[in-house]
Design a protein around this motif. Structure first.
Motif, PDB file in Angstrom:
ATOM      1  N   UNK A   1       0.840  -1.187   0.000  1.00 57.64           N
ATOM      2  CA  UNK A   1       0.000   0.000   0.000  1.00 57.64           C
ATOM      3  C   UNK A   1       0.877   1.239   0.000  1.00 57.64           C
ATOM      4  N   UNK A   2       0.686   2.066  -0.992  1.00 54.20           N
ATOM      5  CA  UNK A   2       1.426   3.319  -1.114  1.00 54.20           C
ATOM      6  C   UNK A   2       0.484   4.459  -0.765  1.00 54.20           C
ATOM      7  N   UNK A   3       0.819   5.220   0.266  1.00 57.35           N
ATOM      8  CA  UNK A   3      -0.036   6.316   0.708  1.00 57.35           C
ATOM      9  C   UNK A   3       0.022   7.504  -0.242  1.00 57.35           C
ATOM     10  N   UNK A   4       1.170   7.688  -0.854  1.00 58.60           N
ATOM     11  CA  UNK A   4       1.365   8.814  -1.762  1.00 58.60           C
ATOM     12  C   UNK A   4       2.096   8.342  -3.011  1.00 58.60           C
ATOM     13  N   UNK A   5       2.024   9.135  -4.062  1.00 56.71           N
ATOM     14  CA  UNK A   5       2.736   8.798  -5.292  1.00 56.71           C
ATOM     15  C   UNK A   5       4.232   8.783  -5.027  1.00 56.71           C
ATOM     16  N   UNK A   6       4.925   7.681  -5.354  1.00 56.32           N
ATOM     17  CA  UNK A   6       6.377   7.624  -5.131  1.00 56.32           C
ATOM     18  C   UNK A   6       7.108   8.613  -6.031  1.00 56.32           C
ATOM     19  N   UNK A   7       8.042   9.334  -5.434  1.00 56.64           N
ATOM     20  CA  UNK A   7       8.790  10.352  -6.177  1.00 56.64           C
ATOM     21  C   UNK A   7      10.279  10.057  -6.238  1.00 56.64           C
ATOM     22  N   UNK A   8      10.700   8.963  -5.617  1.00 55.44           N
ATOM     23  CA  UNK A   8      12.118   8.568  -5.646  1.00 55.44           C
ATOM     24  C   UNK A   8      12.171   7.052  -5.816  1.00 55.44           C
ATOM     25  N   UNK A   9      12.029   6.612  -7.059  1.00 54.91           N
ATOM     26  CA  UNK A   9      11.974   5.182  -7.367  1.00 54.91           C
ATOM     27  C   UNK A   9      13.365   4.678  -7.725  1.00 54.91           C
ATOM     28  N   UNK A  10      13.708   3.510  -7.202  1.00 57.78           N
ATOM     29  CA  UNK A  10      14.934   2.813  -7.606  1.00 57.78           C
ATOM     30  C   UNK A  10      14.503   1.532  -8.317  1.00 57.78           C
ATOM     31  N   UNK A  11      14.991   1.333  -9.530  1.00 61.67           N
ATOM     32  CA  UNK A  11      14.666   0.134 -10.298  1.00 61.67           C
ATOM     33  C   UNK A  11      15.888  -0.769 -10.390  1.00 61.67           C
ATOM     34  N   UNK A  12      15.710  -2.009  -9.929  1.00 58.50           N
ATOM     35  CA  UNK A  12      16.772  -3.014 -10.044  1.00 58.50           C
ATOM     36  C   UNK A  12      16.378  -4.066 -11.062  1.00 58.50           C
TER      37      UNK A  12
ATOM     38  N   UNK B   1      16.042  -4.219 -15.441  1.00 55.17           N
ATOM     39  CA  UNK B   1      16.146  -3.515 -16.718  1.00 55.17           C
ATOM     40  C   UNK B   1      14.788  -3.439 -17.421  1.00 55.17           C
ATOM     41  N   UNK B   2      14.000  -4.510 -17.327  1.00 50.30           N
ATOM     42  CA  UNK B   2      12.673  -4.503 -17.958  1.00 50.30           C
ATOM     43  C   UNK B   2      11.757  -3.514 -17.260  1.00 50.30           C
ATOM     44  N   UNK B   3      11.793  -3.488 -15.925  1.00 42.20           N
ATOM     45  CA  UNK B   3      10.955  -2.551 -15.180  1.00 42.20           C
ATOM     46  C   UNK B   3      11.356  -1.114 -15.485  1.00 42.20           C
ATOM     47  N   UNK B   4      12.648  -0.870 -15.641  1.00 50.73           N
ATOM     48  CA  UNK B   4      13.105   0.479 -15.982  1.00 50.73           C
ATOM     49  C   UNK B   4      12.491   0.932 -17.304  1.00 50.73           C
ATOM     50  N   UNK B   5      12.518   0.055 -18.295  1.00 49.22           N
ATOM     51  CA  UNK B   5      11.924   0.403 -19.587  1.00 49.22           C
ATOM     52  C   UNK B   5      10.424   0.655 -19.439  1.00 49.22           C
ATOM     53  N   UNK B   6       9.761  -0.154 -18.635  1.00 47.33           N
ATOM     54  CA  UNK B   6       8.330   0.027 -18.415  1.00 47.33           C
ATOM     55  C   UNK B   6       8.036   1.368 -17.744  1.00 47.33           C
ATOM     56  N   UNK B   7       8.800   1.697 -16.705  1.00 46.63           N
ATOM     57  CA  UNK B   7       8.575   2.932 -15.964  1.00 46.63           C
ATOM     58  C   UNK B   7       8.696   4.153 -16.864  1.00 46.63           C
ATOM     59  N   UNK B   8       9.704   4.177 -17.702  1.00 43.83           N
ATOM     60  CA  UNK B   8       9.876   5.324 -18.594  1.00 43.83           C
ATOM     61  C   UNK B   8       8.803   5.342 -19.677  1.00 43.83           C
ATOM     62  N   UNK B   9       8.408   4.177 -20.160  1.00 41.61           N
ATOM     63  CA  UNK B   9       7.401   4.119 -21.217  1.00 41.61           C
ATOM     64  C   UNK B   9       6.048   4.636 -20.750  1.00 41.61           C
ATOM     65  N   UNK B  10       5.687   4.360 -19.496  1.00 42.88           N
ATOM     66  CA  UNK B  10       4.357   4.772 -19.011  1.00 42.88           C
ATOM     67  C   UNK B  10       4.330   6.217 -18.531  1.00 42.88           C
ATOM     68  N   UNK B  11       5.492   6.873 -18.493  1.00 39.19           N
ATOM     69  CA  UNK B  11       5.529   8.281 -18.102  1.00 39.19           C
ATOM     70  C   UNK B  11       6.031   8.535 -16.700  1.00 39.19           C
ATOM     71  N   UNK B  12       6.608   7.516 -16.056  1.00 37.35           N
ATOM     72  CA  UNK B  12       7.087   7.673 -14.685  1.00 37.35           C
ATOM     73  C   UNK B  12       8.585   7.939 -14.616  1.00 37.35           C
ATOM     74  N   UNK B  13       9.195   8.257 -15.729  1.00 37.94           N
ATOM     75  CA  UNK B  13      10.642   8.461 -15.763  1.00 37.94           C
ATOM     76  C   UNK B  13      11.135   9.537 -14.820  1.00 37.94           C
ATOM     77  N   UNK B  14      10.371  10.631 -14.695  1.00 36.56           N
ATOM     78  CA  UNK B  14      10.792  11.723 -13.816  1.00 36.56           C
ATOM     79  C   UNK B  14      10.816  11.321 -12.351  1.00 36.56           C
ATOM     80  N   UNK B  15      10.136  10.232 -12.023  1.00 38.04           N
ATOM     81  CA  UNK B  15      10.094   9.766 -10.631  1.00 38.04           C
ATOM     82  C   UNK B  15      11.220   8.779 -10.317  1.00 38.04           C
TER      83      UNK B  15
END
Length: 314
Positions: free
Chosen positions: A58-69, A71-85
């Motif tokens: 459960x995330x109470x707020x939108x995450x603003x400091x994401x660490x991706x370990x 490579x596939x998730x990293x590509x997904x995060x940037x593709x959906x528009x979450x790259x700035x986070x």
């Protein structure tokens, strides 16, 4: 049994949470406490609960400091528009170019090194060395999304990341685009290529991948017969074949997923003993794929499907 982990805001953020509640018009019920509901730019409301391989989060707020370990998730995060986070990614996350690659290792992860980035969400594809429990002990929220086995698994992970980051609409758009492109690739495969045998090469020592794997599922969708399925030892979906076996199976298509790691090309394949008798070599259907695109289950799987379909058309 799944674990439920609820992440609450720090006490110092309480005034801000209450202010957001007031601005949104949410009033406390009689005798009750106010409930803060925030909305992301993409329309996602928080708090939100998502489910990963390590249980509910459960995330109470939108995450603003994401660490991706992953490579596939990293590509997904940037593709959906979450790259700035995204604050930091592991050393193998080399796409897109703007991903903040670090020396963090997904294979030998270190909880303290990850926590140094003060993440409010860590996305992983493997629980290597008990890293999930180690991060839990440091109160660092984790979302474990293991390797996908099918395209549906990939779509589900995109949806989960969309919900977790406040980009549900962006994720839906990426999924639709992938589905449309892959459907078009499948439709473009000529009738005479249906049932053609394919050999997918992971390295020059003839490690391959069966239909039980993510990449193998793409070949099935395209109507191909995977020669690795007949291996004596499937080795969990990644058997080591032999040169004699590959030549004897006479694949009509060879896909090289070792062009970057091992500098394999259509020319080097043609120079292997007896490979000049293989239909794929004789008819020019040796696809020199990008190692990463041919192994990751992110949005670029549509690129991979299109390249395979193009090779079949040629």
């Amino acid at each position: 049994m799944s674990r439920t982990r609820r992440l609450t805001p720090a006490t110092l953020l309480l005034p801000l949470v209450l202010a957001l509640a007031a601005c949104s018009g949410d009033a406390p019920a009689a005798g009750g406490a106010a409930t803060a509901t925030t909305t992301s730019a993409d329309g996602g409301a928080f708090p939100v609960t998502v489910t990963g391989d390590d249980g509910e989060l459960t995330l109470e707020q939108r995450p603003e400091a994401i660490v991706s370990l992953s490579a596939s998730a990293t590509e997904m995060l940037f593709a959906i528009g979450a790259g700035d986070q995204v604050e930091a990614v592991d050393s193998t996350s080399n796409h897109p170019a703007e991903a903040p690659t670090t020396d963090l290792s997904a294979f030998t992860p270190n909880a303290e090194a990850i926590a140094a980035y003060s993440p409010d969400l860590v996305v992983l594809s493997d629980d290597m060395n008990g890293i999930v429990d180690a991060l839990d002990a440091l109160a660092v929220p984790t979302l474990l999304l293991g390797a996908a086995d099918t395209l549906d698994d990939s779509y589900a992970q995109l949806e989960t990341l969309g919900e977790a980051t406040g980009h549900a609409e962006g994720a839906a758009e990426v999924i639709t685009d992938m589905q449309e492109r892959i459907d078009a690739a499948v439709a473009s495969v000529p009738a005479e290529a249906q049932g053609m045998r394919v050999y997918h090469e992971l390295d020059p020592s003839f490690f391959s991948t069966t239909s039980d794997t993510f990449v193998g599922s793409v070949y099935t969708l395209l109507g191909l017969e995977n020669i690795a399925d007949g291996a004596a030892d499937a080795a969990g979906g990644y058997p080591q074949l032999s040169a004699e076996y590959v030549v004897g199976q006479a694949p009509g298509l060879i896909v090289l997923a070792d062009t970057v790691c091992c500098q394999q090309t259509a020319e080097t394949v043609a120079q292997r003993p007896a490979f000049d008798t293989v239909p794929a070599v004789q008819e020019g259907r040796v696809l020199e794929a990008d190692d990463d695109i041919a192994s990751r289950w992110g949005p670029r799987v549509a690129d991979f499907a299109e390249s395979v379909a193009a090779a079949l058309q040629g």
